[in-house]
Write a protein that holds these residues in place. Structure first.
Motif, mmCIF file in Angstrom:
data_model
loop_
_atom_site.group_PDB
_atom_site.id
_atom_site.type_symbol
_atom_site.label_atom_id
_atom_site.label_comp_id
_atom_site.label_asym_id
_atom_site.label_seq_id
_atom_site.Cartn_x
_atom_site.Cartn_y
_atom_site.Cartn_z
ATOM 1 N N ASP A 1 -6.629 8.517 -0.417
ATOM 2 C CA ASP A 1 -5.222 8.877 -0.248
ATOM 3 C C ASP A 1 -4.310 7.667 -0.107
ATOM 4 O OD1 ASP A 1 -5.937 11.540 -0.450
ATOM 5 O OD2 ASP A 1 -5.851 11.925 1.700
ATOM 6 N N THR A 2 -4.788 6.498 -0.548
ATOM 7 C CA THR A 2 -3.949 5.297 -0.606
ATOM 8 C C THR A 2 -4.155 4.611 -1.950
ATOM 9 O OG1 THR A 2 -5.571 3.736 0.291
ATOM 10 C CG2 THR A 2 -4.184 4.915 1.891
ATOM 11 N N ALA A 3 -3.171 3.833 -2.326
ATOM 12 C CA ALA A 3 -3.260 2.999 -3.524
ATOM 13 C C ALA A 3 -2.603 1.670 -3.185
ATOM 14 C CB ALA A 3 -2.568 3.655 -4.712
ATOM 15 N N VAL B 1 -5.969 12.818 -2.829
ATOM 16 C CA VAL B 1 -4.890 12.543 -3.773
ATOM 17 C C VAL B 1 -5.269 11.356 -4.656
ATOM 18 C CG1 VAL B 1 -2.455 11.868 -3.930
ATOM 19 C CG2 VAL B 1 -3.198 13.419 -2.123
ATOM 20 N N SER B 2 -4.882 11.427 -5.929
ATOM 21 C CA SER B 2 -5.054 10.282 -6.833
ATOM 22 C C SER B 2 -3.676 9.752 -7.205
ATOM 23 C CB SER B 2 -5.843 10.683 -8.080
ATOM 24 O OG SER B 2 -5.140 11.688 -8.793
ATOM 25 N N THR C 1 0.838 -1.185 0.000
ATOM 26 C CA THR C 1 0.000 0.000 0.000
ATOM 27 C C THR C 1 0.883 1.249 0.000
ATOM 28 O OG1 THR C 1 -1.756 -1.145 1.186
ATOM 29 C CG2 THR C 1 -1.806 1.261 1.254
ATOM 30 N N VAL C 2 0.546 2.191 -0.869
ATOM 31 C CA VAL C 2 1.250 3.462 -0.973
ATOM 32 C C VAL C 2 0.304 4.543 -0.459
ATOM 33 C CG1 VAL C 2 2.401 5.055 -2.546
ATOM 34 C CG2 VAL C 2 2.484 2.605 -3.000
ATOM 35 N N THR C 3 0.821 5.449 0.356
ATOM 36 C CA THR C 3 -0.014 6.521 0.922
ATOM 37 C C THR C 3 0.540 7.884 0.527
ATOM 38 O OG1 THR C 3 1.242 6.581 2.998
ATOM 39 C CG2 THR C 3 -0.662 5.103 2.911
ATOM 40 N N ALA C 4 -0.352 8.851 0.535
ATOM 41 C CA ALA C 4 0.028 10.242 0.266
ATOM 42 C C ALA C 4 -0.915 11.158 1.032
ATOM 43 C CB ALA C 4 -0.043 10.539 -1.235
ATOM 44 N N SER C 5 -0.514 12.400 1.145
ATOM 45 C CA SER C 5 -1.379 13.393 1.781
ATOM 46 C C SER C 5 -1.209 14.716 1.043
ATOM 47 C CB SER C 5 -1.034 13.550 3.265
ATOM 48 O OG SER C 5 0.305 14.000 3.406
ATOM 49 N N ASP C 6 -2.228 15.566 1.168
ATOM 50 C CA ASP C 6 -2.189 16.874 0.535
ATOM 51 C C ASP C 6 -2.451 17.922 1.616
ATOM 52 O OD1 ASP C 6 -2.244 18.360 -2.198
ATOM 53 O OD2 ASP C 6 -3.875 19.216 -1.010
#
Length: 180
Positions: free
Chosen positions: A63-65, A43-44, A32-37
């Protein structure tokens, strides 16, 4: 009297790099990859076309993929992937390796039909053939052969069982041929 307006400045999202990811051939893989804005935008995620053919990227919409799939027996190796997180206008990338280890598969011995011979009569030579899907030349052994018989390993995945039973050797023996 006047209005003072401060406009929003879009700030790029931040993707968390998951680091190099290990896996094995023929075993399910998932990361799982996460991001935040900082602006609160969801986030896409997109793959830059670097994922191995057996893997897919699923944007979970939160916010995860997830990168998942099952590598085949010919997929051992290292693939450098780039996953991009976007807020619609600005992006951030995570670059990491997916490292798939080779899975050694067992060699297989071709079936051998039941054999019959009489006491004091030479056994018709029995051909033994083994193969290994990983390309290794298997060695052969037959630890359960009766004392009067022997297996000659030709060193190329083939062998021959030969021998002559004596007058006191009448019996049925369950013979196991091993390839390793």
């Amino acid at each position: 009297v006047f209005d003072l307006t401060v406009t929003n400045t879009n700030v790029a999202p931040t993707i968390t790099n998951p680091g190099n990811q290990p896996g094995s051939e023929a075993a399910p893989f998932s990361v799982t990859v996460t991001a935040s804005d900082p602006d609160g935008t969801t986030v896409s995620f997109v793959d830059s076309g670097t994922l191995p053919a057996w893997a897919t990227l699923t944007d979970n919409g939160n916010d995860t993929a997830t990168i998942s799939g099952t590598p085949g027996y010919d997929d051992a190796g290292t693939t450098t992937v780039t996953i991009t997180a976007s807020d619609g206008s600005l992006t951030d990338d995570a670059v990491f390796d997916i490292v798939i280890a080779n899975t050694n598969r067992s060699p297989a011995v071709a079936p051998i039909a039941d054999q019959v011979t009489a006491e004091s009569v030479a056994l018709t030579p029995i051909a033994v053939t083994a193969s290994d899907l990983d390309g290794t030349v298997p060695s052969l052994s037959a630890p359960s052969l009766p004392a009067w018989a022997s297996l000659i390993d030709n060193g190329d995945g083939t062998g021959t069982i030969t021998g002559t039973p004596g007058y006191d050797d009448a019996a049925t023996t369950n013979v196991t041929v091993l390839a390793f």
